[in-house]
Design a protein around this motif. Structure first.
Motif, PDB file in Angstrom:
ATOM      1  N   LEU A  76      56.679   6.217  64.697  1.00  0.00           N
ATOM      2  CA  LEU A  76      56.267   7.146  65.751  1.00  0.00           C
ATOM      3  C   LEU A  76      54.934   7.793  65.396  1.00  0.00           C
ATOM      4  O   LEU A  76      54.040   7.898  66.234  1.00  0.00           O
ATOM      5  N   TYR A  77      54.763   8.193  64.146  1.00  0.00           N
ATOM      6  CA  TYR A  77      53.492   8.765  63.699  1.00  0.00           C
ATOM      7  C   TYR A  77      52.363   7.745  63.909  1.00  0.00           C
ATOM      8  O   TYR A  77      51.290   8.085  64.408  1.00  0.00           O
ATOM      9  N   ALA A  78      52.616   6.494  63.534  1.00  0.00           N
ATOM     10  CA  ALA A  78      51.601   5.449  63.698  1.00  0.00           C
ATOM     11  C   ALA A  78      51.255   5.244  65.174  1.00  0.00           C
ATOM     12  O   ALA A  78      50.081   5.067  65.526  1.00  0.00           O
ATOM     13  N   LEU A  79      52.250   5.281  66.043  1.00  0.00           N
ATOM     14  CA  LEU A  79      52.003   5.161  67.485  1.00  0.00           C
ATOM     15  C   LEU A  79      51.153   6.327  67.988  1.00  0.00           C
ATOM     16  O   LEU A  79      50.215   6.134  68.780  1.00  0.00           O
ATOM     17  N   MET A  80      51.467   7.526  67.513  1.00  0.00           N
ATOM     18  CA  MET A  80      50.703   8.702  67.937  1.00  0.00           C
ATOM     19  C   MET A  80      49.280   8.653  67.384  1.00  0.00           C
ATOM     20  O   MET A  80      48.321   9.040  68.065  1.00  0.00           O
ATOM     21  N   LEU A  81      49.121   8.153  66.161  1.00  0.00           N
ATOM     22  CA  LEU A  81      47.788   7.994  65.582  1.00  0.00           C
ATOM     23  C   LEU A  81      46.970   7.002  66.403  1.00  0.00           C
ATOM     24  O   LEU A  81      45.775   7.213  66.648  1.00  0.00           O
ATOM     25  N   ASP A  82      47.614   5.937  66.856  1.00  0.00           N
ATOM     26  CA  ASP A  82      46.943   4.953  67.703  1.00  0.00           C
ATOM     27  C   ASP A  82      46.480   5.601  69.005  1.00  0.00           C
ATOM     28  O   ASP A  82      45.346   5.403  69.441  1.00  0.00           O
ATOM     29  N   ARG A  83      47.352   6.402  69.609  1.00  0.00           N
ATOM     30  CA  ARG A  83      46.975   7.117  70.836  1.00  0.00           C
ATOM     31  C   ARG A  83      45.833   8.082  70.575  1.00  0.00           C
ATOM     32  O   ARG A  83      44.941   8.253  71.408  1.00  0.00           O
ATOM     33  N   ALA A  84      45.860   8.739  69.415  1.00  0.00           N
ATOM     34  CA  ALA A  84      44.801   9.691  69.075  1.00  0.00           C
ATOM     35  C   ALA A  84      43.443   8.988  68.959  1.00  0.00           C
ATOM     36  O   ALA A  84      42.425   9.527  69.404  1.00  0.00           O
ATOM     37  N   SER A  85      43.440   7.784  68.392  1.00  0.00           N
ATOM     38  CA  SER A  85      42.160   7.071  68.269  1.00  0.00           C
ATOM     39  C   SER A  85      41.612   6.696  69.641  1.00  0.00           C
ATOM     40  O   SER A  85      40.401   6.758  69.880  1.00  0.00           O
ATOM     41  N   ILE A  86      42.491   6.352  70.565  1.00  0.00           N
ATOM     42  CA  ILE A  86      42.058   6.038  71.934  1.00  0.00           C
ATOM     43  C   ILE A  86      41.532   7.298  72.622  1.00  0.00           C
ATOM     44  O   ILE A  86      40.489   7.281  73.272  1.00  0.00           O
ATOM     45  N   SER A  87      42.255   8.403  72.448  1.00  0.00           N
ATOM     46  CA  SER A  87      41.824   9.670  73.051  1.00  0.00           C
ATOM     47  C   SER A  87      40.477  10.115  72.502  1.00  0.00           C
ATOM     48  O   SER A  87      39.639  10.631  73.239  1.00  0.00           O
ATOM     49  N   LYS A  88      40.276   9.914  71.207  1.00  0.00           N
ATOM     50  CA  LYS A  88      38.996  10.300  70.583  1.00  0.00           C
ATOM     51  C   LYS A  88      37.845   9.515  71.198  1.00  0.00           C
ATOM     52  O   LYS A  88      36.804  10.087  71.545  1.00  0.00           O
ATOM     53  N   VAL A  89      38.030   8.204  71.342  1.00  0.00           N
ATOM     54  CA  VAL A  89      37.002   7.355  71.948  1.00  0.00           C
ATOM     55  C   VAL A  89      36.697   7.805  73.376  1.00  0.00           C
ATOM     56  O   VAL A  89      35.552   7.802  73.815  1.00  0.00           O
ATOM     57  N   ASN A  90      37.733   8.235  74.097  1.00  0.00           N
ATOM     58  CA  ASN A  90      37.567   8.651  75.488  1.00  0.00           C
ATOM     59  C   ASN A  90      37.141  10.112  75.637  1.00  0.00           C
ATOM     60  O   ASN A  90      37.031  10.614  76.749  1.00  0.00           O
ATOM     61  N   GLY A  91      36.926  10.800  74.503  1.00  0.00           N
ATOM     62  CA  GLY A  91      36.397  12.154  74.546  1.00  0.00           C
ATOM     63  C   GLY A  91      37.400  13.251  74.828  1.00  0.00           C
ATOM     64  O   GLY A  91      37.013  14.344  75.249  1.00  0.00           O
ATOM     65  N   PHE A  92      38.672  13.001  74.581  1.00  0.00           N
ATOM     66  CA  PHE A  92      39.692  14.028  74.820  1.00  0.00           C
ATOM     67  C   PHE A  92      39.809  14.935  73.596  1.00  0.00           C
ATOM     68  O   PHE A  92      40.783  14.892  72.849  1.00  0.00           O
ATOM     69  N   GLY A 152      38.022  20.719  67.761  1.00  0.00           N
ATOM     70  CA  GLY A 152      38.034  19.382  67.176  1.00  0.00           C
ATOM     71  C   GLY A 152      39.369  18.674  67.260  1.00  0.00           C
ATOM     72  O   GLY A 152      39.487  17.513  66.885  1.00  0.00           O
ATOM     73  N   THR A 153      40.399  19.353  67.733  1.00  0.00           N
ATOM     74  CA  THR A 153      41.713  18.740  67.892  1.00  0.00           C
ATOM     75  C   THR A 153      41.649  17.651  68.962  1.00  0.00           C
ATOM     76  O   THR A 153      41.043  17.844  70.014  1.00  0.00           O
ATOM     77  N   ILE A 154      42.260  16.532  68.664  1.00  0.00           N
ATOM     78  CA  ILE A 154      42.305  15.425  69.628  1.00  0.00           C
ATOM     79  C   ILE A 154      43.530  15.609  70.511  1.00  0.00           C
ATOM     80  O   ILE A 154      44.636  15.781  70.016  1.00  0.00           O
ATOM     81  N   ARG A 155      43.332  15.572  71.803  1.00  0.00           N
ATOM     82  CA  ARG A 155      44.434  15.716  72.764  1.00  0.00           C
ATOM     83  C   ARG A 155      44.975  14.331  73.093  1.00  0.00           C
ATOM     84  O   ARG A 155      44.240  13.434  73.496  1.00  0.00           O
ATOM     85  N   ILE A 156      46.287  14.140  72.891  1.00  0.00           N
ATOM     86  CA  ILE A 156      46.903  12.856  73.234  1.00  0.00           C
ATOM     87  C   ILE A 156      47.962  13.078  74.304  1.00  0.00           C
ATOM     88  O   ILE A 156      48.524  14.164  74.420  1.00  0.00           O
TER      89      ILE A 156
END
Length: 92
Positions: free
Chosen positions: A39-55, A60-64
């Motif tokens: 689950l942590y790995a899945l959330m980390l994956d979502r965080a990397s996508i959110s970071k790329v999309n500027g969320f 500096g917190t990444i919104r997922i």
């Protein structure tokens, strides 16, 4: 008894993957279930996508966006278990 292994060739499909951080395998996290680690790995994956999309928040917190229901489907688990995993991650 013979063992069978997958045969990978140059024509095999390449797979997308989810990053699984090495620190999740440390002895200090031995009490954390494998499902919680995935689950942590899945959330980390979502965080990397959110970071790329500027969320990003101003601090500096990444919104997922990853609901408990989505996690249930990915992990084939119950709502209560997913919430327990999330709570353990917050307290670790």
């Amino acid at each position: 008894m013979s063992q069978k292994f997958f045969k990978f060739t140059s024509e095999s499909l390449s797979a997308s993957y989810i990053p699984f951080p090495r620190f999740l395998m440390e002895d200090s996290l031995a009490g954390l279930s494998n499902d919680a680690k995935v689950l942590y790995a899945l959330m980390l994956d979502r965080a990397s996508i959110s970071k790329v999309n500027g969320f990003l928040e101003t601090d500096g917190t990444i919104r997922i966006y990853f609901t408990v229901e989505q996690a249930q489907k990915k992990l084939h688990s119950r709502n209560r278990k997913i919430r327990q995993y999330m709570m353990k991650m917050v307290t670790k």
